[in-house]
Design a protein around this motif. Sequence first.
Motif, PDB file in Angstrom:
ATOM      1  N   TYR A  62     -34.691 -20.080  -1.312  1.00 13.26           N
ATOM      2  CA  TYR A  62     -34.096 -21.277  -0.740  1.00 13.26           C
ATOM      3  C   TYR A  62     -33.254 -20.892   0.471  1.00 13.26           C
ATOM      4  N   GLU A  63     -33.131 -21.794   1.417  1.00 12.06           N
ATOM      5  CA  GLU A  63     -32.227 -21.618   2.551  1.00 12.06           C
ATOM      6  C   GLU A  63     -30.800 -21.871   2.062  1.00 12.06           C
ATOM      7  N   LEU A  64     -29.826 -21.334   2.782  1.00 12.10           N
ATOM      8  CA  LEU A  64     -28.431 -21.469   2.357  1.00 12.10           C
ATOM      9  C   LEU A  64     -27.999 -22.930   2.257  1.00 12.10           C
ATOM     10  N   ASN A  65     -28.411 -23.755   3.215  1.00 11.46           N
ATOM     11  CA  ASN A  65     -28.008 -25.163   3.166  1.00 11.46           C
ATOM     12  C   ASN A  65     -28.651 -25.893   1.985  1.00 11.46           C
ATOM     13  N   GLU A  66     -29.864 -25.486   1.587  1.00  7.78           N
ATOM     14  CA  GLU A  66     -30.514 -26.086   0.410  1.00  7.78           C
ATOM     15  C   GLU A  66     -29.756 -25.693  -0.860  1.00  7.78           C
ATOM     16  N   ILE A  67     -29.336 -24.447  -0.930  1.00 11.91           N
ATOM     17  CA  ILE A  67     -28.561 -23.976  -2.088  1.00 11.91           C
ATOM     18  C   ILE A  67     -27.252 -24.751  -2.175  1.00 11.91           C
ATOM     19  N   ALA A  68     -26.617 -24.959  -1.030  1.00 12.39           N
ATOM     20  CA  ALA A  68     -25.363 -25.713  -1.001  1.00 12.39           C
ATOM     21  C   ALA A  68     -25.565 -27.119  -1.558  1.00 12.39           C
ATOM     22  N   ARG A  69     -26.688 -27.751  -1.197  1.00 10.94           N
ATOM     23  CA  ARG A  69     -26.964 -29.099  -1.709  1.00 10.94           C
ATOM     24  C   ARG A  69     -27.225 -29.075  -3.212  1.00 10.94           C
ATOM     25  N   VAL A  70     -28.051 -28.128  -3.665  1.00  9.96           N
ATOM     26  CA  VAL A  70     -28.423 -28.068  -5.086  1.00  9.96           C
ATOM     27  C   VAL A  70     -27.197 -27.809  -5.956  1.00  9.96           C
ATOM     28  N   LEU A  71     -26.341 -26.891  -5.533  1.00  9.75           N
ATOM     29  CA  LEU A  71     -25.195 -26.491  -6.348  1.00  9.75           C
ATOM     30  C   LEU A  71     -23.917 -27.244  -5.994  1.00  9.75           C
ATOM     31  N   ASP A  72     -24.013 -28.166  -5.042  1.00 11.88           N
ATOM     32  CA  ASP A  72     -22.862 -28.964  -4.617  1.00 11.88           C
ATOM     33  C   ASP A  72     -21.711 -28.054  -4.184  1.00 11.88           C
ATOM     34  N   MET A  73     -22.022 -27.178  -3.242  1.00  8.86           N
ATOM     35  CA  MET A  73     -21.039 -26.227  -2.727  1.00  8.86           C
ATOM     36  C   MET A  73     -21.038 -26.294  -1.202  1.00  8.86           C
ATOM     37  N   GLN A  74     -19.978 -25.791  -0.603  1.00  7.17           N
ATOM     38  CA  GLN A  74     -19.921 -25.633   0.851  1.00  7.17           C
ATOM     39  C   GLN A  74     -20.797 -24.451   1.240  1.00  7.17           C
ATOM     40  N   ASN A  75     -21.340 -24.462   2.464  1.00 10.22           N
ATOM     41  CA  ASN A  75     -22.157 -23.343   2.938  1.00 10.22           C
ATOM     42  C   ASN A  75     -21.377 -22.036   2.903  1.00 10.22           C
ATOM     43  N   SER A  76     -20.102 -22.098   3.269  1.00  7.88           N
ATOM     44  CA  SER A  76     -19.285 -20.879   3.272  1.00  7.88           C
ATOM     45  C   SER A  76     -19.116 -20.330   1.858  1.00  7.88           C
ATOM     46  N   ALA A  77     -19.002 -21.204   0.871  1.00  5.37           N
ATOM     47  CA  ALA A  77     -18.883 -20.766  -0.525  1.00  5.37           C
ATOM     48  C   ALA A  77     -20.191 -20.146  -1.006  1.00  5.37           C
ATOM     49  N   VAL A  78     -21.312 -20.700  -0.554  1.00  4.78           N
ATOM     50  CA  VAL A  78     -22.618 -20.133  -0.917  1.00  4.78           C
ATOM     51  C   VAL A  78     -22.732 -18.724  -0.346  1.00  4.78           C
ATOM     52  N   ARG A  79     -22.390 -18.573   0.939  1.00  6.25           N
ATOM     53  CA  ARG A  79     -22.464 -17.246   1.576  1.00  6.25           C
ATOM     54  C   ARG A  79     -21.549 -16.252   0.873  1.00  6.25           C
ATOM     55  N   ALA A  80     -20.333 -16.672   0.545  1.00 10.55           N
ATOM     56  CA  ALA A  80     -19.384 -15.775  -0.122  1.00 10.55           C
ATOM     57  C   ALA A  80     -19.895 -15.366  -1.500  1.00 10.55           C
ATOM     58  N   ASN A  81     -20.385 -16.331  -2.276  1.00  5.06           N
ATOM     59  CA  ASN A  81     -20.911 -16.020  -3.611  1.00  5.06           C
ATOM     60  C   ASN A  81     -22.135 -15.122  -3.534  1.00  5.06           C
ATOM     61  N   LEU A  82     -23.004 -15.364  -2.560  1.00 11.07           N
ATOM     62  CA  LEU A  82     -24.189 -14.541  -2.395  1.00 11.07           C
ATOM     63  C   LEU A  82     -23.792 -13.113  -2.024  1.00 11.07           C
ATOM     64  N   SER A  83     -22.855 -12.985  -1.129  1.00  8.28           N
ATOM     65  CA  SER A  83     -22.398 -11.657  -0.711  1.00  8.28           C
ATOM     66  C   SER A  83     -21.776 -10.897  -1.878  1.00  8.28           C
ATOM     67  N   ARG A  84     -20.921 -11.575  -2.633  1.00 10.19           N
ATOM     68  CA  ARG A  84     -20.274 -10.931  -3.795  1.00 10.19           C
ATOM     69  C   ARG A  84     -21.306 -10.542  -4.848  1.00 10.19           C
ATOM     70  N   ALA A  85     -22.252 -11.435  -5.101  1.00  9.45           N
ATOM     71  CA  ALA A  85     -23.279 -11.163  -6.123  1.00  9.45           C
ATOM     72  C   ALA A  85     -24.123  -9.963  -5.720  1.00  9.45           C
TER      73      ALA A  85
END
Length: 181
Positions: free
Chosen positions: A131-154
């Motif tokens: 999935y693209e980052l913006n799609e993940i943000a929509r699915v998980l109801d998160m901000q794009n920056s939170a998606v990037r941070a969580n992905l980086s940490r994971a």
Amino acid sequence: MDSKTFKTEVIPMSGKLLRFAVRFLRDDEQARDVVQEVFMKLWSRRTELAGVDNIEAYAMRMTRNLCIDEIQKHRSISLEQMKARNEWISDMKQADEVAEHKDSVRLAKEIIDMLPEQQRAVIHLRDIEHYELNEIARVLDMQNSAVRANLSRARKKVRDEMIKRINHGNPKSRNITGKVL
């Protein structure tokens, strides 16, 4: 939405929804039940689906929510689940087996399963479902920056844990939080 459109646009998502549900629930049977419930709800709301911009994101979010409901519903652990969990923990203690097989894909999946729920969902959607980052943000109801941070940490946790397990061959496996299993 008629049945033909439903079959061509919604039903093909079943594999993706099932993989996503299995990641959350870690139980194939429960995941199948959740996906079946998602399809039943989508079918019952088929007239409303015309107003949905991204049906796949809508279905993924619905799957996520139902998985969370299932997890909360089954917080108490049965004797069989406790036994299965103890067997799983025992298997995890077999770090020598992991070192012998050096099956990095399997090892990565085990480590991903130990990540916190949000990180696990983000890394699954990005690295497995592509999935693209913006799609993940929509699915998980998160901000794009939170998606990037969580992905980086994971990714960092997975990478660090894999390096630690492969290079050190430590017989005492630790989970991502550092606790001995």
